[in-house]
Scaffold this active site. Sequence first.
Site, PDB file in Angstrom:
ATOM      1  N   LEU A 162     -44.875  -0.544  -0.502  1.00 22.18           N
ATOM      2  CA  LEU A 162     -45.566   0.691  -0.138  1.00 22.18           C
ATOM      3  C   LEU A 162     -45.830   1.594  -1.326  1.00 22.18           C
ATOM      4  O   LEU A 162     -46.709   2.436  -1.276  1.00 22.18           O
ATOM      5  CB  LEU A 162     -44.753   1.454   0.916  1.00 22.18           C
ATOM      6  CG  LEU A 162     -44.521   0.703   2.228  1.00 22.18           C
ATOM      7  CD1 LEU A 162     -43.664   1.533   3.162  1.00 22.18           C
ATOM      8  CD2 LEU A 162     -45.838   0.361   2.887  1.00 22.18           C
ATOM      9  N   GLU A 164     -44.288   2.948  -5.604  1.00 26.21           N
ATOM     10  CA  GLU A 164     -43.212   3.083  -6.581  1.00 26.21           C
ATOM     11  C   GLU A 164     -43.355   4.418  -7.283  1.00 26.21           C
ATOM     12  O   GLU A 164     -44.464   4.887  -7.520  1.00 26.21           O
ATOM     13  CB  GLU A 164     -43.282   1.934  -7.591  1.00 26.21           C
ATOM     14  CG  GLU A 164     -42.119   1.884  -8.559  1.00 26.21           C
ATOM     15  CD  GLU A 164     -42.148   0.629  -9.403  1.00 26.21           C
ATOM     16  OE1 GLU A 164     -41.942   0.747 -10.628  1.00 26.21           O
ATOM     17  OE2 GLU A 164     -42.395  -0.456  -8.844  1.00 26.21           O
ATOM     18  N   GLY A 165     -42.232   5.048  -7.591  1.00 26.85           N
ATOM     19  CA  GLY A 165     -42.286   6.358  -8.234  1.00 26.85           C
ATOM     20  C   GLY A 165     -41.155   6.535  -9.209  1.00 26.85           C
ATOM     21  O   GLY A 165     -40.406   5.608  -9.494  1.00 26.85           O
ATOM     22  N   PHE A 167     -38.456   8.129  -8.806  1.00 27.46           N
ATOM     23  CA  PHE A 167     -37.167   8.017  -8.131  1.00 27.46           C
ATOM     24  C   PHE A 167     -36.784   6.581  -7.827  1.00 27.46           C
ATOM     25  O   PHE A 167     -35.628   6.245  -7.686  1.00 27.46           O
ATOM     26  CB  PHE A 167     -37.217   8.786  -6.806  1.00 27.46           C
ATOM     27  CG  PHE A 167     -38.120   8.122  -5.809  1.00 27.46           C
ATOM     28  CD1 PHE A 167     -37.616   7.214  -4.895  1.00 27.46           C
ATOM     29  CD2 PHE A 167     -39.480   8.375  -5.815  1.00 27.46           C
ATOM     30  CE1 PHE A 167     -38.451   6.577  -4.002  1.00 27.46           C
ATOM     31  CE2 PHE A 167     -40.314   7.752  -4.929  1.00 27.46           C
ATOM     32  CZ  PHE A 167     -39.803   6.847  -4.017  1.00 27.46           C
ATOM     33  N   LYS A 169     -38.579   3.048  -5.496  1.00 26.80           N
ATOM     34  CA  LYS A 169     -39.722   2.427  -4.832  1.00 26.80           C
ATOM     35  C   LYS A 169     -39.544   2.501  -3.325  1.00 26.80           C
ATOM     36  O   LYS A 169     -38.454   2.779  -2.816  1.00 26.80           O
ATOM     37  CB  LYS A 169     -39.865   0.971  -5.259  1.00 26.80           C
ATOM     38  CG  LYS A 169     -38.692   0.076  -4.884  1.00 26.80           C
ATOM     39  CD  LYS A 169     -38.928  -1.373  -5.295  1.00 26.80           C
ATOM     40  CE  LYS A 169     -39.044  -1.511  -6.793  1.00 26.80           C
ATOM     41  NZ  LYS A 169     -39.226  -2.919  -7.219  1.00 26.80           N
ATOM     42  N   ASP A 283     -41.008  22.697  -0.729  1.00 28.74           N
ATOM     43  CA  ASP A 283     -42.020  21.831  -1.350  1.00 28.74           C
ATOM     44  C   ASP A 283     -43.065  21.389  -0.331  1.00 28.74           C
ATOM     45  O   ASP A 283     -43.426  20.211  -0.261  1.00 28.74           O
ATOM     46  CB  ASP A 283     -41.362  20.617  -2.006  1.00 28.74           C
ATOM     47  CG  ASP A 283     -42.331  19.864  -2.910  1.00 28.74           C
ATOM     48  OD1 ASP A 283     -43.300  20.494  -3.393  1.00 28.74           O
ATOM     49  OD2 ASP A 283     -42.135  18.657  -3.124  1.00 28.74           O
TER      50      ASP A 283
END
EC number: 2.7.12.1
Length: 490
Positions: A162, A164-165, A167, A169, A283
């Site tokens: 979905l 990846e970032g 932080f 995935k 946020d």
Amino acid sequence: MHHCKRYRSPEPDPYLSYRWKRRRSYSREHEGRLRYPSRREPPPRRSRSRSHDRLPYQRRYREHRDSDTYRCEDRSPSFGEDYYGSSRCHHRRRSREREPYRTRKHAHHCHKRRTRSCSSASSRSQQSSKRSSRSVEDDKEGHLVCRIGDWLQERYEIVGNLGEGTFGKVVECLDHARGKSQVALKIIRNVGKYREAARLEINVLKKIKEKDKENKFLCVLMSDWFNFHGHMCIAFELLGKNTFEFLKENNFQPYPLPHVRHMAYQLCHALRFLHENQLTHTDLKPENILFVNSEFETLYNEHKSCEEKSVKNTSIRVADFGSATFDHEHHTTIVATRHYRPPEVILELGWAQPCDVWSIGCILFEYYRGFTLFQTHENREHLVMMEKILGPIPSHMIHRTRKQKYFYKGGLVWDENSSDGRYVKENCKPLKSYMLQDTLEHVQLFDLMRRMLEFDPAQRITLAEALLHPFFAGLTPEERSFHTSRNPSR
């Protein structure tokens, strides 16, 4: 007048710099995102791309992201990231830079392999045992190396990627302990700071689940969490696209007013619940608001002579509680993504629940017009835009702020003849000037937004008051109900 598109330079990853510094809560500096779909050439003056840090968890992820956070082109995500929105980065609007931090452990052991421990009973099948015996591998930055068909905890079967970032995935899984239900599994990097931050988010999600056992308050609920060889993993129900992703794929055609009204009502309902439980989200942004089901129909707009997508079901869920802060916790100085950041945060006057109300006002404008209200990346320019659109900043806020460098003799110091000054002069106008129609429901929406965008947080409308606003009189009984059959549990 339609805003022109400006690129912004990314800001530092606030998730690392803020939330990590506190024991119980953190916040991130999420910055600038480019919202205007027309211009694509690089800016003549300076880069204006936003740096968020969030990654949407979307069920139809098609392209691999090349950067840290959620969106590639102009938006950059945050730790809590848009839980289920797609992370199709190559066509996104924000650019993000991969966070360079690497622990000594990972610097020396770029590809660490560990044997997966098998927690199965002796009666487990041989095939299951074979799955469990596969080695567990991290890449050089601490991301878990996983493939389609891998299993975690002998419960979650990975069936898709979905996104990846920074932080970690997000993968799509089948939860075999719950009838092969689809879940989005967030797998945190095997790095101490991210692991600790994930634990903080899990604590918030536990509290929400405890207070909302029947899931009436429209927050994404955690169905499970576990530590997998140093990777904190959090499972959520798989939802549709986030509201920014849908807006982008619809060429930034605004949402119809009835859709704006229903989404606004749900947002106020969900955030009132959080505020009543001494929790501030901090946020809120379109990326962190997800459709339950983002299926749509294509309609022809005769007025604009073009086709546009219309979502069939405007039911939403609020996501990304990685920055959520309880009243008793330390409040970091800077919170909220730049475009949704209230004046009291910019002026460092302290913040509380009204911070979320301001963000909702900015979000509703974006839904209504298709572009951000405050298209900036710099504090002074942001404050000038606020004055152009909303009127003068109250004098008592100017007197109290430590940011006196922005003011002289009670007024903002600003060069209207600079390139930034000309941009603000040409593109910012009083709030009511953005109204598309002068009918009652449009007037009511702008009255609600104006009350949400009061400079003084003490004068800002509360969400309990907002739910009684005449703008919501046009909702159907079905739209006012919040029935749900979801019951995520461990």
